[in-house]
Enzyme design. Structure first.
Site, PDB file in Angstrom:
ATOM      1  N   HIS A 307      23.996  18.727  45.676  1.00  0.00           N
ATOM      2  CA  HIS A 307      23.773  20.234  44.946  1.00  0.00           C
ATOM      3  C   HIS A 307      24.988  20.866  44.556  1.00  0.00           C
ATOM      4  CE1 HIS A 307      21.458  23.300  43.582  1.00  0.00           C
ATOM      5  NE2 HIS A 307      20.260  22.626  43.559  1.00  0.00           N
ATOM      6  N   ASP A 364      14.642  17.685  45.615  1.00  0.00           N
ATOM      7  CA  ASP A 364      13.620  16.809  45.120  1.00  0.00           C
ATOM      8  C   ASP A 364      13.516  15.367  46.016  1.00  0.00           C
ATOM      9  OD1 ASP A 364      13.307  17.704  42.791  1.00  0.00           O
ATOM     10  OD2 ASP A 364      15.654  17.388  42.008  1.00  0.00           O
TER      11      ASP A 364
HETATM   12  N1  CMC Z   1      25.545  10.171  45.830  1.00  0.00           N
HETATM   13  C1  CMC Z   1      26.727   9.679  45.970  1.00  0.00           C
HETATM   14  N2  CMC Z   1      27.897  10.640  45.872  1.00  0.00           N
HETATM   15  C2  CMC Z   1      27.493  11.957  45.337  1.00  0.00           C
HETATM   16  C3  CMC Z   1      26.350  12.200  45.126  1.00  0.00           C
HETATM   17  C4  CMC Z   1      25.208  11.310  45.446  1.00  0.00           C
HETATM   18  N3  CMC Z   1      24.012  11.912  45.372  1.00  0.00           N
HETATM   19  N4  CMC Z   1      26.294  13.785  44.679  1.00  0.00           N
HETATM   20  C5  CMC Z   1      27.897  13.847  44.506  1.00  0.00           C
HETATM   21  N5  CMC Z   1      28.365  12.984  45.026  1.00  0.00           N
HETATM   22  C6  CMC Z   1      29.996  12.762  45.122  1.00  0.00           C
HETATM   23  C7  CMC Z   1      30.393  12.545  43.662  1.00  0.00           C
HETATM   24  O1  CMC Z   1      30.817  11.202  43.259  1.00  0.00           O
HETATM   25  C8  CMC Z   1      31.775  13.354  43.558  1.00  0.00           C
HETATM   26  O2  CMC Z   1      32.667  12.761  44.482  1.00  0.00           O
HETATM   27  P1  CMC Z   1      34.277  12.753  44.034  1.00  0.00           P
HETATM   28  O3  CMC Z   1      34.777  14.249  44.421  1.00  0.00           O
HETATM   29  O4  CMC Z   1      35.099  11.698  44.959  1.00  0.00           O
HETATM   30  O5  CMC Z   1      34.426  12.549  42.538  1.00  0.00           O
HETATM   31  C9  CMC Z   1      31.481  14.490  44.548  1.00  0.00           C
HETATM   32  O6  CMC Z   1      30.219  14.121  45.594  1.00  0.00           O
HETATM   33  C10 CMC Z   1      31.188  15.915  43.893  1.00  0.00           C
HETATM   34  O7  CMC Z   1      29.937  15.269  43.169  1.00  0.00           O
HETATM   35  P2  CMC Z   1      30.020  16.124  41.502  1.00  0.00           P
HETATM   36  O8  CMC Z   1      28.844  15.318  40.745  1.00  0.00           O
HETATM   37  O9  CMC Z   1      31.001  16.443  41.038  1.00  0.00           O
HETATM   38  O10 CMC Z   1      29.357  17.636  41.925  1.00  0.00           O
HETATM   39  P3  CMC Z   1      28.392  18.450  41.277  1.00  0.00           P
HETATM   40  O11 CMC Z   1      28.202  19.650  41.831  1.00  0.00           O
HETATM   41  O12 CMC Z   1      28.906  18.253  39.504  1.00  0.00           O
HETATM   42  O13 CMC Z   1      26.737  17.657  41.224  1.00  0.00           O
HETATM   43  C11 CMC Z   1      24.833  16.930  41.581  1.00  0.00           C
HETATM   44  C12 CMC Z   1      25.646  18.092  41.598  1.00  0.00           C
HETATM   45  C13 CMC Z   1      23.318  17.310  41.942  1.00  0.00           C
HETATM   46  C14 CMC Z   1      24.638  16.625  40.006  1.00  0.00           C
HETATM   47  C15 CMC Z   1      24.734  15.609  42.279  1.00  0.00           C
HETATM   48  O14 CMC Z   1      25.172  15.908  43.588  1.00  0.00           O
HETATM   49  C16 CMC Z   1      24.284  14.293  42.043  1.00  0.00           C
HETATM   50  O15 CMC Z   1      24.255  13.735  41.099  1.00  0.00           O
HETATM   51  N6  CMC Z   1      23.109  14.360  42.952  1.00  0.00           N
HETATM   52  C17 CMC Z   1      22.147  13.101  42.850  1.00  0.00           C
HETATM   53  C18 CMC Z   1      20.824  13.720  41.656  1.00  0.00           C
HETATM   54  C19 CMC Z   1      20.291  14.834  42.216  1.00  0.00           C
HETATM   55  O16 CMC Z   1      19.559  14.801  43.488  1.00  0.00           O
HETATM   56  N7  CMC Z   1      19.786  15.840  41.311  1.00  0.00           N
HETATM   57  C20 CMC Z   1      19.103  16.973  42.081  1.00  0.00           C
HETATM   58  C21 CMC Z   1      19.626  18.270  42.217  1.00  0.00           C
HETATM   59  S1  CMC Z   1      18.640  19.429  43.110  1.00  0.00           S
HETATM   60  C22 CMC Z   1      17.317  19.784  41.716  1.00  0.00           C
HETATM   61  C23 CMC Z   1      17.879  20.870  40.740  1.00  0.00           C
HETATM   62  O17 CMC Z   1      17.924  22.060  41.215  1.00  0.00           O
HETATM   63  O18 CMC Z   1      18.390  20.394  39.997  1.00  0.00           O
END
Ligand code: CMC
Length: 432
Positions: A307, A364
């Site tokens: 998240h 989710d």
């Molecule tokens: N599986 C594997 N690796 C992950 C995941 C995941 N679900 N989420 C984040 N990472 C890794 C990502 O690859 C990155 O690694 P590195 O630093 O080595 O590049 C690190 O963790 C940070 O991730 P980010 O994408 O830069 O972080 P963010 O804050 O931009 O992403 C997120 C948040 C929700 C988009 C992401 O965690 C994700 O894609 N999760 C899966 C989709 C999901 O479940 N979304 C629902 C969110 S809750 C409902 C809402 O309120 O929207």
């Protein structure tokens, strides 16, 4: 404690005021930065940028705290109904009995939609995703209520638009599902409470009248409450930015629906169940999928994990996990996906990759499992998220308007070509 931060730039010291929130959150106010230094700030994805001040929702991602208007999400989910939470978010306080009665009455008299919406609905192909249908039906409300287009006209008119959208949203959501199934639409039944009325429009068939089930109605109330607001997330920021152009409430919320649809945001609940089904169909090999999620060269992510703001357990996920157990047991549903989800969660929480990156299950991860047990197909999961988020979008849009916030318009750093000389040889000449 200091009330300003200093920035040294090109030999000059600039003082930037510190803004403190009611929970002692601190922010540097950079609104004068550009006029004093010529600098802008750069923060792709707004990962550390506050876009507004707000009285609606407090969230501490490090501690796993979520409160609406001061009330904890745990208490609201266990003691309130969804309509009470709608009132709380939109109008600032929990309603008295008479305020709630009058609010529910105002919503109830707007559940019916103009018959011409059926013609619009007929035009969609049957496989249209319900999120696309929903966003366009919500925008189409402007055609039926053109007076709503001026958000400055009067407070009463804004309240009327709010009651209309709360009343009609469940009707549109249920009808988009009926459209997909090719079944006749069911009209609202205003003798029922808000959630039961929606369930009836979803699940009643001409051959079989809907029998309300308190387990299902309670679960729906809880799920909607858990999604009701989440401060400046992607869809809510979208609603506020669209509204900041003085667009009216319906197009602003329609824009929020489109933002929510994406799999990194609200679309994750559908993606989670598809991922869990895929793992089962692929021989239940959890390790294979954990490895894929950790592999930088593989686009696969563990959906429902991670998240932007929670670097600790998402408090909503804790409540939903318990509710999933409870609902499946009460309904006598045995879904192997629940066991798989629990195993996957346990393995991920002990894996160094997920521990180091502070990736926990989010709202989710378990919600789709409950929705499936309640009878909703995966393509309706994100619609259900939008339904829950509706009062949050309304409250945030209303707050933004009442605070007379300026047009949302970020800056950029240009990285393209510098001025180039235009040469004739670049002109297109047609063959003679
Ligand atoms: N599986 C594997 N690796 C992950 C995941 C995941 N679900 N989420 C984040 N990472 C890794 C990502 O690859 C990155 O690694 P590195 O630093 O080595 O590049 C690190 O963790 C940070 O991730 P980010 O994408 O830069 O972080 P963010 O804050 O931009 O992403 C997120 C948040 C929700 C988009 C992401 O965690 C994700 O894609 N999760 C899966 C989709 C999901 O479940 N979304 C629902 C969110 S809750 C409902 C809402 O309120 O929207």
């Amino acid at each position: 404690m200091s009330d300003s931060a200093s920035l040294n730039f090109e030999g000059k010291e600039i003082k930037l005021p510190i803004i403190t929130g009611s929970e002692n959150e601190k922010a540097i106010d950079i609104s004068k930065l550009r006029s004093e230094t010529g600098l802008v700030t750069l923060d792709k994805g707004f990962k550390n940028t506050g876009s507004t001040t707000s009285n609606i929702t407090y969230l501490d991602g490090e501690k796993g705290i979520l409160r609406h208007r001061g009330y904890s999400i745990e208490e609201l989910a266990s003691k309130s109904t969804f309509t009470e939470v709608c009132y709380l978010l939109i109008y600032g306080n929990l309603p008295t009995k008479s305020e709630l009665d009058s609010f529910e009455h105002r919503i109830r008299i707007h559940t019916l939609v103009h018959e011409d919406f059926k013609i619009i609905l007929e035009g969609y192909p049957s496989k249209a995703h319900p999120m696309g249908i929903l966003s366009s039906l919500i925008t189409s409300l402007t055609a039926f209520y053109p007076e709503s287009l001026d958000p400055n006209r009067s407070k009463d008119l804004v309240d009327l638009s709010i009651a209309r959208i709360l009343g009609k949203f469940p009707t549109f959501a249920a009808w988009s599902y009926k459209k997909r199934n090719g079944h006749p639409i069911i009209y609202p039944d205003n003798s029922l409470d808000y959630c039961t009325n929606f369930l009836k429009m979803m699940f009643e068939l001409p051959s079989e009248s809907y029998k309300p089930n308190p387990v299902i109605t309670d679960a729906l109330n809880k799920l909607l409450i858990l999604h009701a607001d989440h401060e400046q997330n992607c869809s809510t920021s979208t609603v506020r930015v669209v509204g900041s152009a003085q667009s009216s409430i319906y197009p602003s919320i329609s824009a929020g629906i489109n933002a929510l649809w994406g799999p990194l945001h609200g679309g994750a609940n559908q993606a989670v169940i598809e991922m869990l089904d895929q793992i089962i169909n692929d021989g239940n090999d959890i390790d294979k999928y954990i490895k894929k999620a950790k592999d930088k060269n593989d686009p696969f992510r563990l959906m429902g994990f991670g998240h932007r703001v929670y670097k600790n357990f998402d408090p909503r996920a804790k409540i939903i996990k318990k509710a999933a157990d409870n609902v499946l047991e009460k309904l006598g549903v045995n879904d192997p996906v629940l066991d798989l989800a629990k195993k996957l969660e346990k393995i991920a929480l002990e894996d160094q990759y997920f521990v180091d990156k502070k990736l926990y299950p989010n709202v989710d991860f378990y919600s789709g499992i409950i929705y499936r047990a309640l009878g909703f197909p995966p393509e309706m999961f994100t619609v259900m998220f939008a339904f829950g988020r509706l009062p949050g979008w309304i409250a945030q849009w209303k707050e933004m308007r009442e605070n007379k916030e300026p047009l949302g318009r970020p800056r950029q750093i240009y990285t393209g070509e510098q001025t180039r000389e235009y040469k004739d040889c670049l002109l297109y000449t047609s063959p003679s």
